[in-house]
Design an enzyme around this catalytic site. Structure first.
Site, PDB file in Angstrom:
ATOM      1  N   GLU A   1      67.831  46.071  28.507  1.00 51.44           N
ATOM      2  CA  GLU A   1      68.472  47.172  29.240  1.00 51.44           C
ATOM      3  C   GLU A   1      68.308  47.080  30.765  1.00 51.44           C
ATOM      4  OE1 GLU A   1      68.563  50.571  25.788  1.00 51.44           O
ATOM      5  OE2 GLU A   1      66.799  50.524  27.075  1.00 51.44           O
TER       6      GLU A   1
ATOM      7  N   ASP B   1      55.963  52.109  29.903  1.00 57.96           N
ATOM      8  CA  ASP B   1      57.401  52.216  30.138  1.00 57.96           C
ATOM      9  C   ASP B   1      57.577  52.940  31.467  1.00 57.96           C
ATOM     10  OD1 ASP B   1      60.385  52.886  29.654  1.00 57.96           O
ATOM     11  OD2 ASP B   1      59.844  51.795  27.831  1.00 57.96           O
TER      12      ASP B   1
ATOM     13  N   HIS C   1      62.570  49.218  32.539  1.00 55.43           N
ATOM     14  CA  HIS C   1      61.586  50.062  31.849  1.00 55.43           C
ATOM     15  C   HIS C   1      60.242  50.102  32.574  1.00 55.43           C
ATOM     16  CE1 HIS C   1      63.943  51.103  28.259  1.00 55.43           C
ATOM     17  NE2 HIS C   1      64.479  49.892  28.382  1.00 55.43           N
TER      18      HIS C   1
END
Length: 641
Positions: free
Chosen positions: A398, A276, A330
């Site tokens: 996201e 991440d 990410h």
């Protein structure tokens, strides 16, 4: 006037000493009796109680030998009581017949044989899986016997493992995990036959059998039913745990223990969110700088050998490991310091909340050719360790358009195409291009067209999503609520779905915030009852309403509980996962129509099994509830569920 008498004084002294001596003897005698009484109490606790089957549940009852009935331990009661008995977790999803005659088995007289169903030769790779399975079962039996100092007497146990597919040695998304378990007593032997289409079904059958071999503290022997038949298969193909090891590093031995627990409840997918923006702990041979710049420290990396060993370990446990490289968002640590400028955008931008959902920020530059070269290297590394030819998790959630729009490279690219940089459609076009290229690289690396998994996102919400993401190639993992309107559109478009709805399946919810005060964003805590009750077909019916069609239920591939580790490391891992993951295991294997109250007493028993496996599973109730099954749940709540 009194006169001193030496003889009288001496006599008084002797009398006084005799009295003291007598008192000391009494005290010593009393203490001895107390010590004896304590030992007697400890020795006789077991002898005071028996367990009776009342309304298909075991209840602790005073034992009265004068009544002529045999004394029954809790473990033996659970082998006989219930239909099916309460020793099983998850409940079988088919025919179950277990005889109530319980027999002792000799832990030193066990044998396991493996063969193909039609006497063909088993491929050596499958044979290796059977060898590990055999060693595991036998060592478990021996350990149970030696730990309890059980008597080595009783029937011999012969287990015959049979498999139809003699070449399938890798767990896959669509593997057949059904099995048929048949046990009978022949002369002085118990013969158990387990037949599965694949090794993985046969393995599940042996797991079921192991739950029916237990220690009886009344006879001080290992016991099991002398006759049974079970036909079983899972309700859902995808039964998973998603574990993040990038926010906080989780050592490999703790991951192994977690997979061991998963196997005990027939969970079959370990979805590894391995990197991440916070760290890149995976060893990359193609681009070592990803690890050098991205790991938290030299002792916090997963070497390629460790990963290969873990994949092999998971395979004979019946668990497939699916790695995830979450992109294009990410990403962060590991990409800085060595990649050409502009490869990464928004790395650790502050204030972070202007560009991402949590610190540190970071997104791949979708118009940089360097990104695709490195992406190919990462996929190549992962393919060599995990084998991505079946399925690969590509992340995809996201993505923040504000981050991309802050890049001059991205803005120039948009202008060169004559698009409007303030129009979100321009960003979706870029995202579309990124996803297509990333998948084409996956096809090149694997020389196949694997199934790809994506998280729900603003991309999967687009009306023309089928033109970007082909339903036959992509599976969508839902992380929003179980009543998100997007679920309806995904079903109507024919997408297979994995439920990870955070309102039921996020294991990190309900704790304190870490970037702000109060509780974390997805509070409250998700208890096992909520997880067990997360019926995905009912959720689908609810969200689709009058547009629901029965064939939509076939699009539900399964579910995954998710543990994001902002506030978790190896010290707290077990308690966050267990025994709640076991609750999901029964939802996905059995898909029960009964409420959680009917499962509670069996889950308490399964929790004890996990503890015996050195898994530090959280306690659920006072132990009294386990000894008095069914007496603790508030049955008034049945009307509320």
């Amino acid at each position: 006037m009194l006169q001193f008498n030496p003889f009288y004084a001496q006599s008084c002294k002797l009398i006084f000493l005799n009295i003291l001596f007598f008192i000391a003897l009494q005290l010593l005698s009393t203490n001895a009796k107390q010590c004896l009484a304590t030992e007697d109490i400890v020795r006789n606790i077991r002898g005071r109680w028996t367990y009776k089957c009342v309304n298909q549940k075991c209840h602790k009852t005073l034992y009265k030998a004068a009544q002529g009935l045999p004394q029954t331990s809790l473990n033996v009661c659970k082998l006989k009581c219930g239909d099916p008995p309460g020793a099983l977790w998850p409940l079988p999803n088919g025919h179950v017949s277990i005889h109530d005659k319980i027999v002792s088995i000799n832990p030193n007289n066990n044998n396991i044989e493996s063969a193909s169903a039609d006497n063909r030769e088993i491929d050596w790779k499958v044979g290796k899986l059977f060898l590990e399975l055999r060693k595991s079962f036998l060592s478990r039996v021996i350990s149970e016997a030696t730990t309890r100092d059980a008597r080595a007497e009783g029937y011999g146990l012969i287990i015959k493992l049979q498999v139809k597919d003699t070449f399938a040695y890798r767990p896959t998304l669509d593997m057949d995990e059904s099995y048929h378990l048949h046990v009978e007593t022949i002369d002085n032997k118990i013969v158990a036959n387990i037949l599965g289409p694949t090794f993985f079904g046969t393995r599940h059958g042996l797991e079921t059998l192991s739950q029916l071999v237990t220690y009886d503290d009344v006879t001080n022997t290992l016991v099991m039913p002398g006759q049974m038949e079970i036909r079983d298969r899972p309700a859902y193909k995808y039964r998973a745990l998603t574990l993040d090891t990038a926010r906080n590093f989780i050592p490999i031995e703790d991951i192994r223990r977690t997979i061991d627990g998963m196997a005990s409840v027939k969970m079959n997918i370990f979805h590894w969110h391995i990197t991440d923006s916070h760290s890149f702990p995976m060893e990359s041979k193609t681009f070592p700088n990803l690890t050098i710049y991205g790991a938290y420290g030299p002792d916090k990396i997963y070497t390629q050998k460790e990963i290969r060993d873990l994949v092999e370990f998971a395979a004979w446990k019946g668990v497939k490991i699916i790695p995830e490289f979450d992109a294009p968002a990410h990403t962060g640590e590991g990409w800085q310091g060595w990649t050409p400028p502009g490869t990464l955008i928004c790395l650790n931008d502050q204030p972070w909340y202007d560009h991402c959902v949590e610190p540190p920020c970071g997104q791949l530059n979708p118009v940089s050719e360097n990104v695709y070269k490195i992406l190919k290297g990462i996929q190549t590394d992962m393919h060599e360790m995990f084998d991505l030819s079946d399925v690969y998790h590509m992340g995809g959630d996201e993505v923040q358009f504000k981050c991309w729009n802050s890049s001059k490279d991205v803005r120039d690219f948009i202008q060169s195409r004559g698009w409007n940089e303030s129009d979100s459609n321009s960003m979706f076009r870029i995202w579309d291009t990124f996803q297509r290229r990333a998948y084409s690289i996956l096809q090149e690396v694997t020389d196949k067209s694997p199934q790809a998994i994506l998280w729900t996102s603003t991309l999967t919400e687009q009306k023309d999503v089928k033109e970007i993401i082909e339903p036959s190639q992509y599976i969508i993992q839902i992380w929003t609520t179980g009543t998100d309107a997007q679920i309806k559109e995904l079903a109507k478009n024919g997408y297979r779905m994995i439920f990870s709805n955070y309102d039921a399946l996020y294991l990190d919810c309900g704790f304190g915030g870490w970037v702000a005060g109060g509780n974390n964003w997805c509070s409250p805590y998700k208890p096992w009852q909520t997880i067990y009750s997360n019926d995905m077909v009912q959720l689908l019916k609810q969200v689709t309403g009058s547009e629901y069609r029965p064939e939509m239920a076939q699009l539900i591939y399964g579910a995954s509980a998710a543990l994001w580790t902002e506030q978790v490391d190896e010290q707290s891992l077990d308690g966050r996962v267990w025994p709640r993951l076991a609750a999901l295991a029964e939802r996905l294997w059995t898909n029960p129509s009964t409420p959680w109250q009917e499962a509670e007493y069996r889950l308490l028993h399964q929790r004890e099994r996990l503890v015996k496996m050195k898994i530090e599973a959280e306690a659920l109730q006072p132990e009294w509830c386990r000894q008095n099954e069914g007496d603790c749940p508030d049955l008034r709540s049945l009307n509320k569920n």
